[in-house]
Design an enzyme around this catalytic site. Structure first.
Site, short mmCIF file in Angstrom:
data_model
loop_
_atom_site.label_atom_id
_atom_site.label_comp_id
_atom_site.label_asym_id
_atom_site.label_seq_id
_atom_site.Cartn_x
_atom_site.Cartn_y
_atom_site.Cartn_z
N TYR A 199 43.89 30.82 86.06
CA TYR A 199 43.20 29.53 86.20
C TYR A 199 44.25 28.44 86.36
CZ TYR A 199 41.11 25.12 85.28
OH TYR A 199 40.73 23.82 85.39
N HIS A 248 40.64 27.86 79.27
CA HIS A 248 39.51 28.22 80.11
C HIS A 248 38.77 29.44 79.61
CE1 HIS A 248 37.53 27.85 84.16
NE2 HIS A 248 37.88 26.62 83.97
N ASP A 352 35.21 19.17 91.41
CA ASP A 352 33.77 19.41 91.64
C ASP A 352 32.92 18.44 90.82
OD1 ASP A 352 33.10 22.04 89.36
OD2 ASP A 352 35.08 21.28 89.81
C1 GCO Z 1 38.75 21.51 84.12
C2 GCO Z 1 37.85 22.63 84.44
C3 GCO Z 1 37.59 22.87 85.88
C4 GCO Z 1 36.53 23.95 86.07
C5 GCO Z 1 35.74 23.68 87.31
C6 GCO Z 1 34.58 24.63 87.42
O1 GCO Z 1 39.14 21.43 82.96
O2 GCO Z 1 38.98 20.68 84.99
O3 GCO Z 1 38.11 23.71 83.66
O4 GCO Z 1 38.69 23.15 86.61
O5 GCO Z 1 37.07 25.21 86.13
O6 GCO Z 1 35.24 22.39 87.27
O7 GCO Z 1 33.90 24.46 88.60
MG MG Z 2 38.47 22.93 81.71
#
Ligand code: GCO
Ligand code: MG
Length: 449
Positions: A199, A248, A352
């Site tokens: 991630y 995450h 997003d």
């Molecule tokens: C963050 C989040 C995002 C999510 C994403 C899912 O802390 O910014 O974890 O990166 O993974 O918004 O669609």
């Molecule tokens: Mg996050």
């Protein structure tokens, strides 16, 4: 009486005699509050579905019966964006047509209850789109930015964090230095794991051996990699920079407890999502054993998730994704609840979230005394072509607009140039309509990514 005189009268600038008509009946007083305008009625509800940066965004437009009076709101759930659209068009639109647009909380409760079953990601995002649009309308009517309707600023701007990442610690340090050079005081650091799906940063090197062909992730390898990254970041970047990290929810609760203890010496600003929403009871154990500041909330859709964590002071930062909770109205209440329990805000602000959603984040951040930090994701050229009047970032601070409402206009023709599916970001997403594919441990077990 022209609008300017009405404004002066309302501001008490005209001779008291005119206002001494104390005996104005309730309707007259309501009219004065509305500056002589009748309550706007909802005439139409439309959805703008666009993906200017490869992430599917949903924006709701609420149009009133008063010429030129409309508002925009964010209902972005990018992994299931196509399902939010009909939730608005088929269910909320017929429910809202003809309703008074200036009764925001009443309409929120009405929409929330109209499905009987509630608190889900699809319906909450649909409600959020309408809710934020109603706040935009009220701001446009008042001729004020939404933050003024919430009582005004308690700080000039929202201190933000940027996303530094790299396939190894050295690359992460270089990436972090770029954010520090832009004036950021807070930087999130994410490192890749060689041969694994990660991630925040993919891992270089050949795919590690596994009993299947899907992307692989092994928690223990990631944790070792992350701990090493913090070591190098502190050594290279010093003690002053605020470091944040997003686990995450990819490790077991037992590993989360150990990791929260192991990172204590790096004095992180916060460690995010060490647990999944399904395991939040483990926060009690983590709290008893270490002082690492904890952040949680982007996956929350229900008060049953955030209320106990706030009321028991089991987290330090509430990270709700505003539209996943149903919009500005419920999140304003979450912020106020947090203030009473010393829990600070750090609204979810990734790519997003639409620019309208970012404007709502920044607004909540500058009106809430218990602000912690704001996640910020820059807007690319396509996004700026569609959305004008965006909140600006300067020296790591995000500034709310001074224009009425969210201060944002949407070029709907330009939005049509970036339809869903046009250029989804990342591997499987096109095939899965914006959804996420599988990531598995080497033995084949699926992981929460
Ligand atoms: C963050 C989040 C995002 C999510 C994403 C899912 O802390 O910014 O974890 O990166 O993974 O918004 O669609
Ligand atoms: Mg996050």
């Amino acid at each position: 009486m022209n609008r300017r005189k009405l404004m002066q009268m309302a501001m008490g600038a005209l001779p008291a005699t005119m206002l001494s008509q104390r005996h104005l009946n309730a309707q007259a007083q309501a009219d004065r509050a509305m500056r002589g305008l009748s309550s706007p009625l909802i005439k139409d509800v439309q959805v703008i579905a666009t993906a200017p940066a490869g992430l599917r965004l949903v924006v709701v437009k609420v149009i009133t019966d008063q010429d030129g009076l409309y508002g925009y709101g964010c209902g972005t759930f990018t992994q299931r964006a196509d399902l939010v659209v009909p939730a608005v068009e088929k269910y909320l639109k017929p429910f809202l047509i003809g309703q008074k647009a200036d009764r925001i909380d009443d309409l929120w409760q009405a929409m929330y209850n109209s499905s009987y079953w509630r608190n889900g990601p699809i319906l909450n995002n649909a409600i959020s789109g309408v809710d934020q649009a109603l706040w935009d309308i009220k701001g446009r009517m008042a001729g004020m930015p939404v933050y003024q309707l919430l009582g005004g600023k308690v700080r000039e701007a929202a201190d933000c964090y940027g996303h530094a990442s790299g396939q190894d610690a050295a690359q992460v340090v270089e990436s972090a230095k770029k954010y520090i050079a832009q004036g950021y005081r807070h930087v999130r650091v994410q490192v890749g794991v060689p041969g694994m799906a990660g991630y925040g940063s993919g891992g270089a090197a050949a795919r590690v051996k596994s009993l299947h062909t899907k992307p692989v992730f092994e928690p223990a390898a990631y944790i070792r990699r992350a701990l090493n990254m913090f070591e190098v970041c502190r050594k290279e970047l010093g003690e002053e920079i605020e470091l944040l990290h997003d686990v995450h929810e990819r490790i077991t609760p037992t590993q989360a407890l150990q990791m929260c203890k192991d990172v204590e010496k790096f004095k992180l600003f916060f460690l995010e999502d060490p647990l999944s929403p399904e395991d939040i009871a483990w926060f009690r154990l983590i709290r008893q054993q270490c002082t690492t500041p904890l952040a949680m909330g982007e996956l929350f859709n229900s008060p049953h998730e955030w209320s106990p964590l706030i009321a028991e002071r089991l987290i330090d930062y509430i990270r709700v994704h505003v539209s996943q909770a149903g919009g500005l109205t419920p999140c304003r209440k979450i912020a106020i609840m947090g203030e009473h329990f010393g829990v600070r805000t750090a609204w979810h602000g990734p790519g997003d979230v639409s620019p309208i959603g970012h404007a709502a984040n920044i607004t909540l951040s500058i009106v809430s005394y218990n602000f912690g930090v704001q996640e910020y994701s820059p807007f690319n050229a396509n996004t700026r072509e569609i959305f004008t009047g965006l909140p600006e970032l300067k020296d790591g601070y995000a500034y709310a607009t001074e224009k009425p409402g969210w201060g944002i206009e949407v070029n709907e023709a330009a939005a049509k140039k970036f339809p869903f599916g046009g250029q989804d970001r990342g591997g499987e997403r096109s095939r899965l309509n914006g959804g996420w594919g599988e990531v598995r441990r080497a033995d084949g077990q699926i992981i929460k990514q």
